[in-house]
Scaffold this active site. Sequence first.
Site, short mmCIF file in Angstrom:
data_model
loop_
_atom_site.label_atom_id
_atom_site.label_comp_id
_atom_site.label_asym_id
_atom_site.label_seq_id
_atom_site.Cartn_x
_atom_site.Cartn_y
_atom_site.Cartn_z
N ASP A 160 0.84 -1.19 0.00
CA ASP A 160 0.00 0.00 0.00
C ASP A 160 0.88 1.24 0.00
O ASP A 160 1.97 1.23 -0.57
CB ASP A 160 -0.96 -0.05 1.20
CG ASP A 160 -0.24 -0.34 2.52
OD1 ASP A 160 0.94 0.07 2.66
OD2 ASP A 160 -0.83 -0.97 3.41
N SER A 161 0.40 2.32 0.65
CA SER A 161 1.13 3.58 0.61
C SER A 161 2.53 3.49 1.20
O SER A 161 3.44 4.22 0.78
CB SER A 161 0.33 4.66 1.36
OG SER A 161 0.00 4.23 2.67
N HIS A 162 2.75 2.61 2.17
CA HIS A 162 4.09 2.46 2.75
C HIS A 162 5.08 2.00 1.68
O HIS A 162 6.23 2.45 1.63
CB HIS A 162 4.07 1.46 3.90
CG HIS A 162 3.31 1.96 5.10
ND1 HIS A 162 3.18 1.23 6.26
CD2 HIS A 162 2.61 3.10 5.31
CE1 HIS A 162 2.46 1.91 7.13
NE2 HIS A 162 2.09 3.04 6.58
N HIS A 345 2.64 9.10 7.71
CA HIS A 345 3.25 8.01 6.95
C HIS A 345 4.76 7.95 7.23
O HIS A 345 5.35 8.89 7.75
CB HIS A 345 2.99 8.19 5.46
CG HIS A 345 1.66 7.68 5.03
ND1 HIS A 345 0.49 8.35 5.31
CD2 HIS A 345 1.30 6.55 4.37
CE1 HIS A 345 -0.54 7.67 4.83
NE2 HIS A 345 -0.08 6.58 4.26
#
Length: 372
Positions: A160-162, A345
């Site tokens: 995902d965004s990571h 994040h």
Amino acid sequence: MIARITLALGLNLAPGGSGAAPPAITVTPEPAPRVTPAALPMRVTGRVTRAARPAAGYLRQWPGTYFETRFRGTSAYFRIGQGSAILRVSVDGAAVTRLVRPRPGYYRASGLPAGAHRLRIDVISESQAGPTGFNGFYAPSGTTPLPLRARARQIEFIGDSHSVGYGNTSPTRNCSEDAVWSTTDTAQGIAALTAGRYGADYQVNAISGRGIVRNYNGLSANTLPLAYPYSLFDKAIPYRDAGWHPQAIVIALGTNDFSTPLHAGEKWVTREALRADYETTYVRFVRTLRARNPTAFFILWATGEPGGEIETEARIVAERLRAGGESRLAFTIVRGLRFSACNGHPSLSDDRAIADAVSLAIDRHPGVWPRD
């Protein structure tokens, strides 16, 4: 003169990435040559598909795609297609510039010392809204092509965004949508850092906000396993690449499944039902990947507080896979992260810590990489 051209085309040219190229090297837009110059050899790493018109080159949408060529000479052309992206231009491993939302057309990297060179274009931004195009490298007069060998090592990142590197260069957690886009740099993220340690090519098959069975805050969109089989997010063309056989596959999925409360109307009435669906679907997804990559080593990783839902569920998936006979698999938890980049994040320092943990998991299992 270069500055006037840059302003006229509305480009944002700024240093990007690590390393520093000699100051004489410039990247400038060029008028289309009257006669199309000879194409230079090109290697594409990442999921791409040919555009409907052959002259339009390649379309890509998954993060972290990069294009490379080798040549002998003092300059080379490259041609950018349609779409909104941030591109990092590097010569011989050193960043020269970033092109922010560059207009389509020809560009020329010039001022290189005479000799052999490798020119690389990395897409460092995320492209959920639509695909972007790249139309290849070309040789000006006096530039000759050189052989371009594939790297023996390949590593794939799924997440995902990571994994994308969402807003990882931001100095603050408070980011607008445009700030997230402009501070995302996949080429400085977990995948690039890890692959760089092993001299490996990498793919980043990740989408911010997506999960195994549930997206962030119940967002209605394809989850990662549903999007994964395709070249672009429209799911029109299945992805196939006979040359892509990763020896390591790194997966991190679960943050979006569990980080927000369930809402009325979602298909899971209880968290217990969500957890059961996550476990079953994640196990099935990894088994599908195993069928396609019979010798790959898998690393499942997660962040979270000890005993938290994300860590617990990812660990259960790893245990179920091992109980089912999966032996080439490691599971690792990454703690102590600051989450100081956009919207809480991972920052660049967090990305380095995650890459350290992933690399340690790889190094503890000899035989991951082919013999050189």
